[in-house]
Design an enzyme around this catalytic site. Sequence first.
Site, short mmCIF file in Angstrom:
data_model
loop_
_atom_site.label_atom_id
_atom_site.label_comp_id
_atom_site.label_asym_id
_atom_site.label_seq_id
_atom_site.Cartn_x
_atom_site.Cartn_y
_atom_site.Cartn_z
N GLY A 73 0.84 -1.19 0.00
CA GLY A 73 0.00 0.00 0.00
C GLY A 73 0.87 1.23 0.00
O GLY A 73 2.06 1.16 0.34
N CYS A 120 5.98 -0.25 7.65
CA CYS A 120 5.64 0.96 6.90
C CYS A 120 6.87 1.40 6.11
O CYS A 120 7.98 1.42 6.65
CB CYS A 120 5.21 2.06 7.85
SG CYS A 120 4.72 3.58 7.00
N LEU A 121 6.64 1.75 4.85
CA LEU A 121 7.75 2.19 4.01
C LEU A 121 8.38 3.47 4.53
O LEU A 121 9.53 3.78 4.19
CB LEU A 121 7.26 2.39 2.57
CG LEU A 121 6.79 1.10 1.87
CD1 LEU A 121 6.11 1.44 0.54
CD2 LEU A 121 7.95 0.14 1.65
N HIS A 177 -2.60 7.25 7.30
CA HIS A 177 -1.60 8.15 6.70
C HIS A 177 -2.25 9.45 6.22
O HIS A 177 -1.63 10.52 6.30
CB HIS A 177 -0.91 7.48 5.51
CG HIS A 177 0.27 6.62 5.83
ND1 HIS A 177 1.38 7.08 6.48
CD2 HIS A 177 0.52 5.31 5.54
CE1 HIS A 177 2.27 6.09 6.59
NE2 HIS A 177 1.77 5.00 6.03
O1 GNR Z 1 4.08 -2.64 2.62
C1 GNR Z 1 3.43 -2.51 3.65
N1 GNR Z 1 3.09 -3.61 4.38
C2 GNR Z 1 2.17 -3.59 5.41
C3 GNR Z 1 2.10 -4.71 6.23
C4 GNR Z 1 1.19 -4.75 7.26
C5 GNR Z 1 0.35 -3.69 7.47
C6 GNR Z 1 0.42 -2.57 6.68
C7 GNR Z 1 1.33 -2.51 5.64
S1 GNR Z 1 1.38 -1.11 4.63
C8 GNR Z 1 3.05 -1.16 4.11
C9 GNR Z 1 3.30 -0.09 3.07
C10 GNR Z 1 3.07 1.27 3.67
O2 GNR Z 1 3.84 1.82 4.41
N2 GNR Z 1 1.93 1.84 3.39
O3 GNR Z 1 1.62 3.03 3.93
NI NI Z 2 2.73 3.12 5.82
#
Ligand code: GNR
Ligand code: NI
Length: 171
Positions: free
Chosen positions: A46, A94-95, A140
């Site tokens: 995501g 989260c990235l 976010h």
């Molecule tokens: O890549 C993502 N993996 C994830 C794993 C468990 C719960 C949420 C996520 S979102 C994350 C990518 C991201 O930071 N999206 O905002």
């Molecule tokens: Ni995230």
Amino acid sequence: MALLPILEVPDPRLRQKAAPVQGIDSEVTALLEDMLETMYAAPGIGLAAPQVGIGRRIVVLDVSPKEEERRPLRLINPEVVETGGEAVEAEEGCLSLPNQYAPVKRPERVRVRYLDEHGQEREIDADGLLARCLQHEIDHLDGVLFTDHLSRLKREMLLKKLDKQRRQRAS
Ligand code: GNR
Ligand code: NI
């Protein structure tokens, strides 16, 4: 198509509330495609527009496990309209906090209302990973990170680990 740089904590743009999209023009549709390309490259499941420095209520998502069977979702102005089930705890990452993971408690099911890339109003009923990812991305848009759902001790431990990782990579 273009890869967009992903912002990381403590960038203040991750803490701002994103503004609703008023009209879906070519700028919005191009951004959706760039965000998908950026998400797949990361790789992530995501991505929300504030993570690429755009303060608009735009999310892309794909929780399909296989690279050959992509199921991209493009969500404009998404909102949780109903939650259901029990609060369940599962690991999140989260990235914008690279390589840091922690269990987060969230409702097991959500109904999300949004506009698709054509401006058509739609709803998704989700559970499992999709429900979790939808809630993470909508957070976010309100400047909320998964670490905000942790106890202060766990949050501080995670941020310390991130700091340590960065210092090690720098040296
Ligand atoms: O890549 C993502 N993996 C994830 C794993 C468990 C719960 C949420 C996520 S979102 C994350 C990518 C991201 O930071 N999206 O905002
Ligand atoms: Ni995230």
